[in-house]
Design a protein around this motif. Structure first.
Motif, PDB file in Angstrom:
ATOM      1  N   ALA A 127     -10.956  14.783  11.711  1.00 42.14           N
ATOM      2  CA  ALA A 127      -9.712  15.447  11.298  1.00 42.14           C
ATOM      3  C   ALA A 127      -9.986  16.326  10.094  1.00 42.14           C
ATOM      4  O   ALA A 127     -11.041  16.227   9.457  1.00 42.14           O
ATOM      5  N   GLY A 128      -9.013  17.205   9.762  1.00 53.35           N
ATOM      6  CA  GLY A 128      -9.078  17.960   8.523  1.00 53.35           C
ATOM      7  C   GLY A 128      -9.024  16.980   7.362  1.00 53.35           C
ATOM      8  O   GLY A 128      -8.442  15.897   7.479  1.00 53.35           O
ATOM      9  N   VAL A 129      -9.628  17.364   6.221  1.00 48.30           N
ATOM     10  CA  VAL A 129      -9.777  16.388   5.139  1.00 48.30           C
ATOM     11  C   VAL A 129      -8.429  15.895   4.609  1.00 48.30           C
ATOM     12  O   VAL A 129      -8.259  14.695   4.351  1.00 48.30           O
ATOM     13  N   SER A 130      -7.430  16.772   4.482  1.00 50.87           N
ATOM     14  CA  SER A 130      -6.141  16.343   3.921  1.00 50.87           C
ATOM     15  C   SER A 130      -5.444  15.368   4.853  1.00 50.87           C
ATOM     16  O   SER A 130      -4.949  14.325   4.416  1.00 50.87           O
ATOM     17  N   GLU A 131      -5.401  15.691   6.147  1.00 51.48           N
ATOM     18  CA  GLU A 131      -4.694  14.799   7.066  1.00 51.48           C
ATOM     19  C   GLU A 131      -5.432  13.481   7.236  1.00 51.48           C
ATOM     20  O   GLU A 131      -4.817  12.432   7.409  1.00 51.48           O
ATOM     21  N   LEU A 132      -6.766  13.520   7.138  1.00 58.74           N
ATOM     22  CA  LEU A 132      -7.523  12.275   7.269  1.00 58.74           C
ATOM     23  C   LEU A 132      -7.167  11.304   6.139  1.00 58.74           C
ATOM     24  O   LEU A 132      -6.938  10.118   6.373  1.00 58.74           O
ATOM     25  N   PHE A 133      -7.117  11.807   4.895  1.00 55.19           N
ATOM     26  CA  PHE A 133      -6.826  10.908   3.779  1.00 55.19           C
ATOM     27  C   PHE A 133      -5.343  10.523   3.743  1.00 55.19           C
ATOM     28  O   PHE A 133      -4.991   9.414   3.349  1.00 55.19           O
ATOM     29  N   ALA A 134      -4.457  11.432   4.156  1.00 56.98           N
ATOM     30  CA  ALA A 134      -3.022  11.135   4.089  1.00 56.98           C
ATOM     31  C   ALA A 134      -2.593  10.202   5.215  1.00 56.98           C
ATOM     32  O   ALA A 134      -1.728   9.348   5.026  1.00 56.98           O
ATOM     33  N   ASP A 135      -3.202  10.350   6.379  1.00 57.21           N
ATOM     34  CA  ASP A 135      -2.720   9.601   7.535  1.00 57.21           C
ATOM     35  C   ASP A 135      -3.875   9.281   8.483  1.00 57.21           C
ATOM     36  O   ASP A 135      -3.976   9.844   9.570  1.00 57.21           O
ATOM     37  N   PRO A 136      -4.776   8.376   8.066  1.00 56.04           N
ATOM     38  CA  PRO A 136      -5.918   8.041   8.934  1.00 56.04           C
ATOM     39  C   PRO A 136      -5.436   7.387  10.226  1.00 56.04           C
ATOM     40  O   PRO A 136      -4.551   6.530  10.192  1.00 56.04           O
TER      41      PRO A 136
END
Ligand code: SF4
Length: 231
Positions: A127-136
């Motif tokens: 995933a994109g880095v922001s979405e990965l950390f916000a909503d794994p």
């Protein structure tokens, strides 16, 4: 000599031209006084400078793609920041693609555009880095993020993922993360989930779209209290 050797192995140049290219490359990776430094031995360089010299070798023949495997391991945080700045600058100046392999989630958060999480030799989430950390959307990624210490929370025990990664020669049937997963259900034991599209990102979990909302503290507390959270 090592940097020049990398040049001479791949390009038709004289020894003198290869050394001139080595100076140029040392300059590119921000080694001060490269004309003098180029004649020094590795033991005359600091750890951070040696790391830069290795990066200089890696880009000596104008690659399109640079694979940096744990480039900041064993470096202190100041030198780590310098090495990452060198990689970022090379990426921009040479138009390089950069694949960064690391266990340091802080490095991932600060430097990656897109992230692939690997478990037991397989990509389990991408995933994109922001979405990965916000909503794994994979339980392993959730466990990794939940285990990052948070200075704003007081917790007696840090979260950790129970168990150990399986031996690659003896992977369990079904999902490889099954023995350690707090979301596991019966089908996980027998059905190996493929990496599949979950709205423009990818997860190899049967329950990628139905996992409860992610909050690292809640996950950590649930795991420590009961060892089981049903999806
Ligand atoms: S498929 Fe099942 S065991 Fe594997 S990560 Fe998803 S919930 Fe956990």
């Amino acid at each position: 000599a090592q940097i020049a050797e990398a040049v001479r192995l791949h390009q038709r140049v004289t020894r003198k031209q290869a050394m001139a290219r080595a100076v140029e490359l040392l300059h590119l990776v921000a080694i001060p006084q490269p004309e003098r430094r180029v004649n020094q031995y590795p033991h005359e360089f600091s750890g951070g400078m040696r790391q830069r010299a290795v990066i200089a070798m890696a880009v000596a023949n104008d690659p399109d793609l640079l694979i940096a495997d744990e480039p900041t391991t064993a470096l202190d945080v100041t030198v780590q920041a310098q090495i990452l700045a060198v990689l970022r600058s090379l990426q921009e100046r040479l138009g390089l693609g950069l694949v960064l392999i690391t266990h340091d989630l802080g490095v991932v958060a600060g430097h990656a555009d897109r992230v692939a999480v690997v478990y037991s030799g397989r990509v389990v989430e991408q995933a994109g880095v922001s979405e990965l950390f916000a909503d794994p959307r994979h339980p392993y990624t959730r466990g990794l993020i939940a285990s990052i210490p948070n200075l704003e929370e007081s917790r007696e025990r840090l979260f950790s993922i129970d168990g150990s990664p399986p031996a690659l020669g003896r992977l369990p049937g079904g999902c490889a993360f099954y023995p350690r997963c707090i979301y596991a259900a019966a089908r996980c034991r027998t059905e190996d989930p493929p990496l599949h599209d979950v709205g423009g990102r990818f997860s190899a979990c049967h329950f990628a779209t139905t996992l409860p909302p992610f909050h690292s503290a809640v996950l950590a507390a649930a795991s420590l209290d009961s060892g089981d959270v049903a999806p």
